[in-house]
Design a protein around this motif. Structure first.
Motif, PDB file in Angstrom:
ATOM      1  N   VAL A 176      17.550  -9.962   0.199  1.00  0.00           N
ATOM      2  CA  VAL A 176      16.383  -9.763  -0.818  1.00  0.00           C
ATOM      3  C   VAL A 176      15.290 -11.040  -0.586  1.00  0.00           C
ATOM      4  CG1 VAL A 176      15.871  -9.792  -3.129  1.00  0.00           C
ATOM      5  CG2 VAL A 176      17.952  -8.611  -2.522  1.00  0.00           C
ATOM      6  N   GLU A 177      15.698 -12.250  -0.552  1.00  0.00           N
ATOM      7  CA  GLU A 177      14.812 -13.350  -0.201  1.00  0.00           C
ATOM      8  C   GLU A 177      13.972 -12.951   1.137  1.00  0.00           C
ATOM      9  OE1 GLU A 177      14.055 -15.969  -2.139  1.00  0.00           O
ATOM     10  OE2 GLU A 177      15.259 -15.079  -3.534  1.00  0.00           O
ATOM     11  N   LYS A 178      14.635 -12.510   2.036  1.00  0.00           N
ATOM     12  CA  LYS A 178      13.926 -12.420   3.547  1.00  0.00           C
ATOM     13  C   LYS A 178      13.168 -11.166   3.306  1.00  0.00           C
ATOM     14  CE  LYS A 178      17.284 -14.782   6.305  1.00  0.00           C
ATOM     15  NZ  LYS A 178      16.465 -15.932   6.456  1.00  0.00           N
ATOM     16  N   ALA A 179      13.326 -10.211   2.480  1.00  0.00           N
ATOM     17  CA  ALA A 179      12.425  -9.024   2.421  1.00  0.00           C
ATOM     18  C   ALA A 179      11.170  -9.421   1.481  1.00  0.00           C
ATOM     19  CB  ALA A 179      13.250  -7.871   1.702  1.00  0.00           C
ATOM     20  N   GLY A 180      11.220 -10.508   0.915  1.00  0.00           N
ATOM     21  CA  GLY A 180       9.861 -10.834   0.277  1.00  0.00           C
ATOM     22  C   GLY A 180       8.774 -10.962   1.160  1.00  0.00           C
ATOM     23  N   ILE A 181       8.796 -10.964   2.586  1.00  0.00           N
ATOM     24  CA  ILE A 181       7.710 -10.939   3.359  1.00  0.00           C
ATOM     25  C   ILE A 181       7.123  -9.682   3.624  1.00  0.00           C
ATOM     26  CG2 ILE A 181       8.552 -13.220   4.258  1.00  0.00           C
ATOM     27  CD1 ILE A 181       9.029 -11.605   7.052  1.00  0.00           C
ATOM     28  N   LEU A 194      21.538  -3.768   7.677  1.00  0.00           N
ATOM     29  CA  LEU A 194      22.328  -4.250   6.470  1.00  0.00           C
ATOM     30  C   LEU A 194      21.572  -3.430   5.214  1.00  0.00           C
ATOM     31  CD1 LEU A 194      24.050  -6.529   5.331  1.00  0.00           C
ATOM     32  CD2 LEU A 194      22.007  -7.704   4.742  1.00  0.00           C
ATOM     33  N   PRO A 195      22.302  -2.592   4.549  1.00  0.00           N
ATOM     34  CA  PRO A 195      21.906  -1.839   3.355  1.00  0.00           C
ATOM     35  C   PRO A 195      21.139  -2.559   2.395  1.00  0.00           C
ATOM     36  CG  PRO A 195      24.295  -1.201   3.966  1.00  0.00           C
ATOM     37  CD  PRO A 195      23.817  -2.418   4.513  1.00  0.00           C
ATOM     38  N   ALA A 196      21.637  -3.659   2.184  1.00  0.00           N
ATOM     39  CA  ALA A 196      20.937  -4.477   1.026  1.00  0.00           C
ATOM     40  C   ALA A 196      19.201  -4.930   1.557  1.00  0.00           C
ATOM     41  CB  ALA A 196      21.457  -5.832   0.775  1.00  0.00           C
ATOM     42  N   LEU A 197      19.181  -4.967   2.941  1.00  0.00           N
ATOM     43  CA  LEU A 197      17.803  -5.459   3.465  1.00  0.00           C
ATOM     44  C   LEU A 197      16.893  -3.871   3.377  1.00  0.00           C
ATOM     45  CD1 LEU A 197      15.766  -7.266   4.625  1.00  0.00           C
ATOM     46  CD2 LEU A 197      16.809  -6.628   6.808  1.00  0.00           C
ATOM     47  N   LYS A 198      17.578  -2.898   3.854  1.00  0.00           N
ATOM     48  CA  LYS A 198      16.691  -1.465   3.875  1.00  0.00           C
ATOM     49  C   LYS A 198      16.370  -1.134   2.255  1.00  0.00           C
ATOM     50  CE  LYS A 198      20.036   0.664   5.929  1.00  0.00           C
ATOM     51  NZ  LYS A 198      20.639   1.931   6.509  1.00  0.00           N
ATOM     52  N   ASN A 199      17.333  -1.513   1.591  1.00  0.00           N
ATOM     53  CA  ASN A 199      17.063  -0.864   0.024  1.00  0.00           C
ATOM     54  C   ASN A 199      16.018  -1.822  -0.699  1.00  0.00           C
ATOM     55  OD1 ASN A 199      18.980   0.915   0.196  1.00  0.00           O
ATOM     56  ND2 ASN A 199      20.450  -0.362  -1.017  1.00  0.00           N
ATOM     57  N   GLU A 200      15.874  -3.185  -0.324  1.00  0.00           N
ATOM     58  CA  GLU A 200      14.684  -3.848  -0.661  1.00  0.00           C
ATOM     59  C   GLU A 200      13.408  -3.664  -0.295  1.00  0.00           C
ATOM     60  OE1 GLU A 200      13.229  -6.861  -3.307  1.00  0.00           O
ATOM     61  OE2 GLU A 200      14.762  -5.683  -3.252  1.00  0.00           O
ATOM     62  N   CYS A 201      13.293  -3.343   1.079  1.00  0.00           N
ATOM     63  CA  CYS A 201      12.089  -2.949   1.927  1.00  0.00           C
ATOM     64  C   CYS A 201      11.777  -1.532   1.170  1.00  0.00           C
ATOM     65  CB  CYS A 201      12.387  -2.848   3.469  1.00  0.00           C
ATOM     66  SG  CYS A 201      12.429  -4.415   4.082  1.00  0.00           S
ATOM     67  N   ASN A 202      12.658  -0.622   0.949  1.00  0.00           N
ATOM     68  CA  ASN A 202      12.237   0.581   0.425  1.00  0.00           C
ATOM     69  C   ASN A 202      11.672   0.323  -1.014  1.00  0.00           C
ATOM     70  OD1 ASN A 202      12.934   2.052   2.705  1.00  0.00           O
ATOM     71  ND2 ASN A 202      14.944   2.512   2.021  1.00  0.00           N
ATOM     72  N   ILE A 204      10.168  -2.171  -2.432  1.00  0.00           N
ATOM     73  CA  ILE A 204       8.662  -2.762  -2.132  1.00  0.00           C
ATOM     74  C   ILE A 204       7.765  -1.540  -1.773  1.00  0.00           C
ATOM     75  CG2 ILE A 204       7.396  -4.402  -1.020  1.00  0.00           C
ATOM     76  CD1 ILE A 204       9.930  -6.340  -0.765  1.00  0.00           C
ATOM     77  N   GLY A 205       8.303  -0.587  -0.960  1.00  0.00           N
ATOM     78  CA  GLY A 205       7.487   0.256  -0.412  1.00  0.00           C
ATOM     79  C   GLY A 205       6.830   0.130   1.065  1.00  0.00           C
ATOM     80  N   ALA A 206       7.639  -0.704   1.689  1.00  0.00           N
ATOM     81  CA  ALA A 206       7.352  -0.906   2.997  1.00  0.00           C
ATOM     82  C   ALA A 206       7.654   0.186   4.093  1.00  0.00           C
ATOM     83  CB  ALA A 206       7.937  -2.231   3.624  1.00  0.00           C
ATOM     84  N   GLU A 207       6.978   0.356   5.249  1.00  0.00           N
ATOM     85  CA  GLU A 207       7.253   1.299   6.067  1.00  0.00           C
ATOM     86  C   GLU A 207       8.270   0.610   7.021  1.00  0.00           C
ATOM     87  OE1 GLU A 207       4.998   2.774  10.165  1.00  0.00           O
ATOM     88  OE2 GLU A 207       3.907   2.699   8.328  1.00  0.00           O
ATOM     89  N   SER A 208       9.590   1.027   6.904  1.00  0.00           N
ATOM     90  CA  SER A 208      10.653   0.277   7.508  1.00  0.00           C
ATOM     91  C   SER A 208      10.876   1.059   8.956  1.00  0.00           C
ATOM     92  CB  SER A 208      12.075   0.122   6.563  1.00  0.00           C
ATOM     93  OG  SER A 208      11.795  -0.452   5.665  1.00  0.00           O
ATOM     94  N   HIS A 209      11.538   0.148   9.908  1.00  0.00           N
ATOM     95  CA  HIS A 209      11.670   0.461  11.398  1.00  0.00           C
ATOM     96  C   HIS A 209      12.765  -0.405  11.739  1.00  0.00           C
ATOM     97  CE1 HIS A 209       7.973   2.799  11.770  1.00  0.00           C
ATOM     98  NE2 HIS A 209       7.556   2.006  11.090  1.00  0.00           N
ATOM     99  N   ILE A 210      14.094   0.199  11.956  1.00  0.00           N
ATOM    100  CA  ILE A 210      15.489  -0.525  12.271  1.00  0.00           C
ATOM    101  C   ILE A 210      15.467  -0.283  13.833  1.00  0.00           C
ATOM    102  CG2 ILE A 210      17.597  -0.639  12.076  1.00  0.00           C
ATOM    103  CD1 ILE A 210      17.431   0.794   9.325  1.00  0.00           C
TER     104      ILE A 210
END
Length: 395
Positions: A176-181, A194-202, A204-210
């Motif tokens: 969650v802290e890292k997704a703050g960027i 990592l699900p928690a990272l994907k969930n936090e990016c989602n 926030i509304g970012a366009e995630s690419h793994i």
């Protein structure tokens, strides 16, 4: 050779170390309000491991394309000016001192050491009118000084258990802290699923690419992260992108202290691995030397999980020589939990002498455990003016 700062400027800057580490954006916001906000596009890179390598790869790609490219990373190996670079060249001594004086004259928020250097990098890039800046987050992400910037895309290379006293004691909290960027509606490149990272990016509304990890080394993963980041940057800026050229340019990047062979006969390898996640990557790289004796000269900071670091590498290391770094966070050699056969020598020069006596021309001397150890080792071996790219040679 990198020019040395005058003693007065360096002392005044280093006095700011005593202010400690401050998580929060108010100090940096106040400074940038006075300096003026940058207009150049920014790629912001965070992660437990790999962020420096990804930054270096991106920097090399853009400079080979002819872009005037800023790069700021931390910590440095030998000279503080390594932290602020344009097209491979560290900031000059006069520019460093001039910008420091400017920041100091405006600073009524008592900026920390890291905040000051962060503001200096931003100001230098602004003055030099860079086309793009590659910015490595210092710690975490959400409350890191560089998060005052407005990145066109964000990169999170990995998430591991580190700096738990500031970021949280679980991977989920750290994610969650890292997704703050990341930013709403903008690309976020993730080197982990990592699900928690994907969930936090989602959220926030970012366009995630793994970028999925199916490569034979973390270096290859870091290159793929850099390639994907470059592709998406080019898309956001309406620039042409050639994947083959990008991958080749990223592969040519030279990032000192990352499995860097600085000498042969005997082979001396520097690797800044300093936590269990990085130790696993280093272990894989050492498999290519399975027939060789390896002596590890190692030192650690007191807030790192050195016990598991040693455990992961122990089946590849024939002899541990434990020493210390001068950093105030350095762990005393006698406090290191190492195998009973480990040799503990607090003085680095004597520890290096001992390690050298244990290797022959067919052996490997591995220097690892802390980037601060690598910097002190390079100064010991090549002198104070070692710079970031030491020549091959011996003491």
């Amino acid at each position: 050779m990198i020019e040395k700062l005058t003693l007065n400027s360096l002392l005044r800057l280093e006095q700011r170390i005593e202010r400690g580490w401050r998580l929060g954006l108010n100090g940096m916001r106040a400074l940038l309000d006075k300096l003026g906000r940058p207009e150049f596009p920014v790629i912001l890179v965070a992660g437990t491991n790999g962020k420096g390598s990804v930054c270096s790869a991106l920097h090399n790609y853009f400079r080979e394309r002819g872009f005037k490219t800023g790069l700021t990373t931390s910590p440095h190996l030998c000279d503080i000016k390594e932290r602020i670079v344009i097209n491979g060249a560290p900031i000059s001594q006069p520019d460093f001192e001039r910008i420091y004086e400017k920041i100091e004259s405006l600073d009524d928020q008592q900026a920390t050491y890291f905040e000051t250097l962060s503001a200096m990098a931003i100001e230098y890039f602004k003055e030099e009118k860079v086309d793009v800046a590659i910015v490595e987050v210092g710690l975490g992400g959400r409350l890191d000084a560089f998060n005052v910037l407005d990145p066109v895309l964000s990169v999170i290379t990995s998430v591991g258990l580190e700096h738990t006293q500031w970021l949280g004691d679980t991977l989920e909290k750290i994610a969650v802290e890292k997704a703050g960027i990341v930013r709403k509606g903008r690309p976020a490149i993730l080197g982990t699923n990592l699900p928690a990272l994907k969930n936090e990016c989602n959220r926030i509304g970012a366009e995630s690419h793994i970028v999925k990890y199916n490569f034979d080394s973390f270096r290859n993963l870091n290159i793929e992260i850099a390639v994907k980041s470059a592709e998406l940057f080019c898309r956001t800026q309406n620039l042409k992108f050639e994947e083959d050229f990008c991958r080749e340019a990223c592969s040519r990047a030279n990032w000192p202290g990352r499995f860097q062979i600085i000498q042969s006969n005997p082979t001396v390898i520097l690797d800044a691995a300093h936590n269990p996640h990085a130790a696993e990557a280093l272990h894989k790289l050492l498999l290519q030397f399975s027939e060789k004796k390896i002596v590890a000269l190692a030192a650690f900071l007191n807030d790192k999980d050195h016990q598991n670091f040693i455990r992961i590498l122990d089946d590849r290391v024939n002899q541990w020589v434990i020493t210390e770094v001068s950093n105030k966070r350095g762990l005393n050699a006698e406090e290191v939990k190492a195998p009973s056969s480990a040799i503990k020598i607090s003085n680095l020069f004597k520890a290096y002498e001992k390690a050298l006596s244990l290797v022959d021309n067919e052996s490997i001397l591995l220097v690892t455990g802390s980037i601060y150890l690598l910097g002190e080792f390079l100064k010991l071996k090549y002198g104070e003016n070692c710079g970031p790219f030491p020549p091959e040679g011996k003491i």
